[in-house]
Design an enzyme around this catalytic site. Sequence first.
Site, PDB file in Angstrom:
ATOM      1  N   SER A   1     -11.218 -17.768 -10.142  1.00  0.00           N
ATOM      2  CA  SER A   1     -11.628 -16.959  -8.577  1.00  0.00           C
ATOM      3  C   SER A   1     -12.906 -16.612  -8.451  1.00  0.00           C
ATOM      4  O   SER A   1     -12.977 -16.017  -9.132  1.00  0.00           O
ATOM      5  CB  SER A   1     -10.453 -17.180  -7.941  1.00  0.00           C
ATOM      6  OG  SER A   1     -10.500 -16.127  -6.769  1.00  0.00           O
TER       7      SER A   1
ATOM      8  N   TYR B   1      -4.611  -9.916  -8.392  1.00  0.00           N
ATOM      9  CA  TYR B   1      -5.028 -11.945  -8.753  1.00  0.00           C
ATOM     10  C   TYR B   1      -5.902 -11.850  -8.987  1.00  0.00           C
ATOM     11  O   TYR B   1      -6.169 -12.581 -10.481  1.00  0.00           O
ATOM     12  CB  TYR B   1      -4.684 -12.518  -6.930  1.00  0.00           C
ATOM     13  CG  TYR B   1      -5.356 -14.334  -7.345  1.00  0.00           C
ATOM     14  CD1 TYR B   1      -4.926 -14.657  -7.152  1.00  0.00           C
ATOM     15  CD2 TYR B   1      -6.781 -14.239  -6.913  1.00  0.00           C
ATOM     16  CE1 TYR B   1      -4.857 -16.270  -7.427  1.00  0.00           C
ATOM     17  CE2 TYR B   1      -7.052 -15.449  -6.679  1.00  0.00           C
ATOM     18  CZ  TYR B   1      -5.892 -16.980  -7.061  1.00  0.00           C
ATOM     19  OH  TYR B   1      -6.443 -18.155  -6.508  1.00  0.00           O
TER      20      TYR B   1
ATOM     21  N   LYS C   1      -6.827 -12.984 -13.115  1.00  0.00           N
ATOM     22  CA  LYS C   1      -7.785 -14.443 -13.837  1.00  0.00           C
ATOM     23  C   LYS C   1      -8.957 -14.085 -13.969  1.00  0.00           C
ATOM     24  O   LYS C   1      -9.610 -14.959 -14.977  1.00  0.00           O
ATOM     25  CB  LYS C   1      -9.016 -14.967 -12.353  1.00  0.00           C
ATOM     26  CG  LYS C   1      -7.833 -15.458 -11.159  1.00  0.00           C
ATOM     27  CD  LYS C   1      -7.435 -16.742 -11.631  1.00  0.00           C
ATOM     28  CE  LYS C   1      -6.296 -17.524 -10.040  1.00  0.00           C
ATOM     29  NZ  LYS C   1      -6.086 -18.878 -10.632  1.00  0.00           N
TER      30      LYS C   1
END
Lengths: 321, 321
Positions: B121, B145, B149
Site C-alpha cells: 500500500s 497498517y 505492510k
Amino acid sequence: MRVLITGANGFLGRQLAMRLLARGQLCGRALDTLLLLDTQLDAFAADPRLRLHVGSLTDYALVRRVLADGVDVVFHLVSVPGGAAEQAYEVGYQVNLMASLELLDQLRDSSCPPVLVYASSVAVYGSELPARMNESAITRPQLSYGAHKLMVETALCDLARRGEVDGRALRLPGIVARPWQPNGLRSAFMSDVLQAYAAGQPYTCPVSPQATAWWMSAHCCVGNLIHAAELTGLPMDSERVWQLPVLHLSLSQVIDALAKRFGEHRRGLVSFAPDPELQALFGAMPPLKTTRSRAAGFCHDGNAAGLVRHALNLPNTRVAL
Amino acid sequence: MRVLITGANGFLGRQLAMRLLARGQLCGRALDTLLLLDTQLDAFAADPRLRLHVGSLTDYALVRRVLADGVDVVFHLVSVPGGAAEQAYEVGYQVNLMASLELLDQLRDSSCPPVLVYASSVAVYGSELPARMNESAITRPQLSYGAHKLMVETALCDLARRGEVDGRALRLPGIVARPWQPNGLRSAFMSDVLQAYAAGQPYTCPVSPQATAWWMSAHCCVGNLIHAAELTGLPMDSERVWQLPVLHLSLSQVIDALAKRFGEHRRGLVSFAPDPELQALFGAMPPLKTTRSRAAGFCHDGNAAGLVRHALNLPNTRVAL
C-alpha cells in the site's frame, strides 16, 4: 530505575553492564536493578543490583517473567550475527525477528512507555551504497540479518508513534575489537586485524588494504547506547532511527595507526587475500555524513589513533606525554 | 497450475477470482485449481476448479492444509484496513504482520519457489511526502497498517533474494469504487464520492475539492496484480517492490468527470467538510513518477473519465459514439 540488557553476555552487553553499574545511574535516576538476559551469563562481579536470567529471548514466557516487575529502560542487544543468521536462517528469523517483535509487543505500555534502545546495524543498507552517503540512504539489505533489523526498526518506530514504546534505534557500524575467536560475524576481520597486530601475530586479511569500512570501538558504542537512552525531548512521533557517526577508514589507515602504536616492524605480519563477497559487503563503504545524528550528540572515536586506543583499551599516550 | 487468493471474498479478491476463472490460465499455464481463502466466502458461481477454504489466515494450521498440495502462485490480498487496524491494533498486528510473515515462511521452497503477489500500500510512505515524488521515496508510515505492510515487503524481498519465494510486492493506491458501506478504510471517501454521485445521492466529502489523491479502479488494479504474477526474467535478487502508476487527481477533477458522465445537475449534491487528519493522510498527495513501474508494464486508468468508467463498471461511451 530498572534496566534490562538482552544479550548481556555479549561483547557489547558485558561492557554496557559494567559501565552502567559503575556510573550507578541512568537518565538522572539511580540504577536500582540491572536485569541481564542471555543464554549464558559468565561470571559478573557480585552486585546486589544485578538480576541474572539465563535463557533465550525466544522463550517468551521467560521474557514475560523478566519484565513482570516492570522495566524503565531496555537495551536490546541480542542478535544472531549476520553470517550465522544467513547460514542458519531459521535461528536468525526466530531471534533477530520474531523474538524481537515479541519483546516489543510485551513492552507496549501507553500509560508509561518504557525506553527501548535497539542495536540495529548498517547491514540494513545492503551493499549497493551511493558514492556519497547520508542518514537518509535507501535501505536494501543483502543479508537476512539486515532485513530483520530493518523490520524491527519499522516496528519500533510504529510503537513509538503510537506512544506505547519509547524506542530509539541505533544503526551500528563494525564494532571493534571483539575477542579473536569465531563469532559468526561477516565483519570479524575488522576486529581480527586489530587483535592480531596488537598480539604480534600473523594475519591474513580477507579484504584489500584499500578497502574502506565504517569503524567504532565498543567503548565509544557503549557511550552512544547510554546517550540514546538519555535523549530527552523526543516527541513520540519524531524520527526514531539514528545512523551512528562512523570513522570511515581504509584498512591501510587502521594499520598505519596500529604501526604507530605497536611498531612498524609488525607490518610484515599482515598479508591480504581479498574475498570478493566480503570486499563488496564490508570493504567498499563510502563516506557517510551523519549530520542529524551528530546534532543529537552521538559520536565516533575521533580518529584512527583513538579507534585503536579505545578498541584495545590502551592508555591515552597523549596524556602521558 | 494451482493458484491461491487470500482475502478472496474482498473487494479485489472477488474480482481477481472471477477474472482468473474467465481467462482460464496464468503465466501461460492452464488454471487447474483456484484456492480461495477468507473468513467468509459469499456465493461464487459453481466451478470445478474452485476450492473454498473458510477461515482466517491467522489459523496457521489451516494455511498449512490449504498449501498442502502445493501452490504455484499466491495472491496475498487479505488485510485489516488502515483505519480498523489503527483502532484494533492487535487484530492488525496478527493479520497484517504476523500471519503474513507466517504465510511467507510456509511458502519458502528453494527448489521451486512459488510466485507471491503481495498487495502492499501507499500507506508505507506516511504523510510527509516530498513535493515531487518517485518510486524511491523514503518510507515513513504513519499508521500501523503501513508499518506492517512495509515490514512484509522487507521480508518478501529477503526471501526472494534467498531464492525461496518469488515475491512481487505492489504498492496500491486508493482502489475504487468499493461498495458504499463501512469498511474500516480511512480512504473510503474516494469510493463513496463515486458511488454517491452515480446513485444521485447527497454526499459530504471529508476532504476539500482541492485535495489531491492517488486513484486506481479495481478493474485496473486486478490487471496489475495478474501482470505482476506474469512478470518474467526477474533475477531473484532484483528489486521486488513496485509502486503502481497512479492517477493523481483532485476531488474536483474526479467530480468533473462524474458530472460529464452523470450530469452537471448532481454537482449540488456534493458538499465538503474537510477533516484535517484525513486531508493530511489522503488529500495532499503530490505527483508521483513511476518510471520503473511503467517500464515493467504496470498501468493506471488513463484519465479521470477512464477511472470513473472502470470504477463503476460503465460501458465505454467513446465506443458507442
